[in-house]
Structures are given as structure tokens and as C-alpha cells.
Design a protein around this motif. Sequence first.
Motif, PDB file in Angstrom:
ATOM      1  N   ARG A 190       0.833  -1.183   0.000  1.00 55.52           N
ATOM      2  CA  ARG A 190       0.000   0.000   0.000  1.00 55.52           C
ATOM      3  C   ARG A 190       0.880   1.249   0.000  1.00 55.52           C
ATOM      4  O   ARG A 190       1.940   1.268   0.613  1.00 55.52           O
ATOM      5  N   PRO A 191       0.421   2.288  -0.640  1.00 56.75           N
ATOM      6  CA  PRO A 191       1.182   3.535  -0.567  1.00 56.75           C
ATOM      7  C   PRO A 191       1.039   4.134   0.828  1.00 56.75           C
ATOM      8  O   PRO A 191       0.207   3.720   1.620  1.00 56.75           O
ATOM      9  N   GLY A 192       1.850   5.118   1.080  1.00 57.11           N
ATOM     10  CA  GLY A 192       1.720   5.826   2.347  1.00 57.11           C
ATOM     11  C   GLY A 192       2.715   5.355   3.379  1.00 57.11           C
ATOM     12  O   GLY A 192       3.636   4.575   3.096  1.00 57.11           O
ATOM     13  N   ASP A 201      -1.407   9.199   1.562  1.00 60.70           N
ATOM     14  CA  ASP A 201      -1.170   9.800   0.247  1.00 60.70           C
ATOM     15  C   ASP A 201      -0.015   9.097  -0.450  1.00 60.70           C
ATOM     16  O   ASP A 201       0.945   8.652   0.175  1.00 60.70           O
ATOM     17  N   ASP A 202      -0.148   9.016  -1.744  1.00 61.30           N
ATOM     18  CA  ASP A 202       0.866   8.346  -2.536  1.00 61.30           C
ATOM     19  C   ASP A 202       1.962   9.351  -2.875  1.00 61.30           C
ATOM     20  O   ASP A 202       2.046   9.869  -3.989  1.00 61.30           O
ATOM     21  N   ALA A 246      -5.459   4.255   2.618  1.00 59.36           N
ATOM     22  CA  ALA A 246      -4.618   3.855   1.481  1.00 59.36           C
ATOM     23  C   ALA A 246      -5.336   2.889   0.556  1.00 59.36           C
ATOM     24  O   ALA A 246      -4.989   2.760  -0.614  1.00 59.36           O
TER      25      ALA A 246
END
Lengths: 253, 233
Positions: free
Chosen positions: A3-5, A23-24, A141
Motif C-alpha cells: 500500500r502507498p503511504g 497519500d501516494d 490507502a
Amino acid sequence: MIRPGLRLVEQVMGTAISLDLADDLPPPRLRELAGDVFAWLREVDARFSTYRADSEVCRFDRGEVLLSEASADLRVVLERCAELWGATDGFFDVYVTGRLDPSGYVKGWAAQVASDRLVAAGAPNHCLNAGGDVRVRGHSASGRPWRIGVRHPWDGSSACLVLTGTDLAVATSGVYERGQHVLDPRRGAPATGLRSVTVVGPDLGVADAYATAAVAMGMAGIGWLDRLPGHLHAVITDDARCLHSTRLPLLTG
Amino acid sequence: MADQNVPPRRLRDDRGWDGRQHPTPDGYRDHGTSDPYGPSGHQSNPPYPDAPPAPAGPYPQYAPAAPGSAHRGPQWVGPDGLGRPARAATATTGYGLPNLDDDDDPGRRAGRRRALAALGGTAAVVAGGAVLAMTPQVRGLFGGDAPVGDATGTTATDGTPARPGGQQPSTALELPQETAQSDRRSDEVDGRYSGTAGQAVRKQSADLDTVSGATATSTAYRQSLQAALDRAR
């Protein structure tokens, strides 16, 4: 799938602060943002802690710092606490123990300020949990609105309600974690009747203060919460009844 | 201190209904037309020219005051000092509550009552049928379920007689039984969020992002669900 973040936990203010940046953004940027958040919270702890004799709050309480010499943050906090004292009919009282103790507002306020700064810095999707007081914005995310469990008052490993939303301040006060520590300022005795009060609103510091005030009110706090404009609530009484606003954003389905 | 400017309460004002209507709906006496506080178009003359004179009641303070007579008792004190003497209200044909007992002409009244009953019955049948025909979704469209204020929902106990509050840990709270959705949700919460800590973590880490609760000490945090969520990442 990664997952991003960025997700971090740090012990500040005598409790655990969990930060979830969804947030990415590039990892260095995320670490910089998280570092700013925890630096701010540590700074607040150093200035507002009642456990440190050299904190600004303690020095102000002893009279070593005049109000005119106090920092702008301390003056803002004292002013808000005075407003909340009036708004809660005296049940939110920073002097309830006889000494100045604005911790009931400061923790939520500090988290709210940190969240506002994250939005201003370009991270509008995050979740900040400051010792049980939660400020969420945007989406997690995984792309869905944040899901906030309300801790079960008798079972710390489960949640009794699940809230969901994209812009919520969720503050919970209860007497289950540290004993009967909420004092009714009118009687000077520990408050009874409500085991857990969760207030949902736009500002985390205010929501935290309202939740604490409702616990101090006891059963009368339910009616008071009902008439509170702009805020939603969920109450669990000592006899295990659950009452909540009809418009509370509960997760359904 | 501003409250001292209101007229004092009259005698018997704190009693219950004594069978006699107040001369005015708000319980105060009428003022003259030139009185700045009286309603300008509010004449104290009887609206019906042939109305009988007001009967002298048992309450002397209601008796018509002779013009120019020195009044005793409470007086209106306005910003200009003592106001005009309050004019006595005409007792029965004045501005009190409307007298609904039109005892004359009994035949006409009975007919009207019958007609009203028939009409009301029809309306009740129609409305009842409409309510029965409405599904919850349709009823929601009418806004009947929309909360007016921030009302607290109905309550559901978690086995109150069996377990006094706080004596034993409960596995799960029931949700308020407001709607069918809440009921379903209650089962869901029970099934998903109860059990041992390990199961709870496994089940909840996929569903919950964070947990709001009372401020935990650092020690208590280690056993908390939030810590489990943090570790699961």
C-alpha cells in the motif's frame, strides 16, 4: 501489494500516537511530513505537560510566567478552555484538580493542529490517533473512507461501534482505562453513570472536551449531548446500554 | 435586575384551573389604546353591542375600575414611570380563550359533531391504509423518520439483569435497534469483533483503520486493539 503511504507509531505525551499517511507521495516526503507531526507533538508535550515541572503550563500555574509573557499557543489554549468551561456549564474545568491541567483539551488540539498542517502541506488523506482521539481526513490507502472503531468498554480487544467518514474528529472519554479519573467538578467526586462517551465533530480538541464534560455530567450528559449543536455522539452507560445520535455515521453493510 | 420591571403576579396565579378563564390569554390585563404597551387596535369595548355587562365576579381585582379612581395594588411600571391604570377586562365576552361550549342550538351542534365524526373516521381509515401500504423505504421518502434534532436513538440493553454494569466483561454490546440495518449490524459486530485477541486482530485489521477510546497509558496501549492494528501493518 504494497500500500502507498506511511504508518508510524511513537510514544509521546505519555501515550501512543499513531499516524497513518495514506497519500501516494515519495517516501522521503512522507517521512518528512511524519517527522514534522511528531516534532510538533513533542514540542506540545514539552510545553503543556503537567508532569514536567519546567513546562510552560507548570510555570504559568506557579505564577512564574505571566499571561502577557506566555506563548501564543498557551494563550490560545487557555482562551479555548475558558470558552469550553462556559459551553459545558462548568463541567469541563481545567482547574478541577486544583491545579491548572489543560490536558483534556491540549491532546486533541495538538492533533487537530497537526492534521491541519498535514492538509496544508499537501497530505489530505491521513489518520492521526493521539491516544484514542482520532482525526481522519480523506480516504485510507485502500481508497475507501476511514473506518474508526470505538473501543469496547469492557473488552479492549474489540470494538463496539464502527464509524466511517472522510472528515471526522472522533474523541472518546471513558472511565475504563485509568479508573474513575474523571472528576465531577461540582461534587469533587469521580463521575459515575457513563462508562464511555464518544463525540464526533469538526474539531478534535472541542470534541475531546465535550466528551470529558459529558462523562463528568453523568447520566445528565446524555441529554446535554442531545442538544449539542454540530456534534454527534455515542454513549455507553455503566449498565451497558448504548445510545447514539440517529445520524451517527455508522458503518453499515 | 431587568426582571424587576415585569408586573407582579396576581393573586391565585399559581393555582390550578379554577373554573374561570383569565381575562386575556397571556394572563395580563389589557392596556388602554394610548398605552405604549397595549396593542394599538385592541379595544376594550365589548365586541358585541348587545352583550350583557360583565358580571361582578368574586375577585375584586377584576372589577372595573372607576375612571380616575386611585388604584391599589400592583401597577405597571414602564420606562416612563407608572403606566396608565390597567383597564378591567370584560369577563366573559372579552379576549379570553374562545368559549367552545355553544350550549344554545343543540340540534345544530349535534349535527355538526356527527358530520365531523364521520369525516374524521374516513380520514383515519384512509390515513391508516396509507401508512400500512407504505414500505419503510417509502416512509423514508416522506421524511417521517428524519431526525429533527440530534436525537439519541433508542436503547438496547446488553443483558442488564444478568450482568450488572461493569461486573464482568461483556463480549459485545448490542446496537440500538432503530432500524433493520442496525439489527443486522449488531449480529455482524458480534460475529466479527468478539473472540480472543488474536482472532480480533486478524479479523479487524482488515476492516478497521484505527480505534477511538479513552486515553490509554503506554502499558495499556500494548494490550489494546490499536496496538494490534499498528503491529499488523
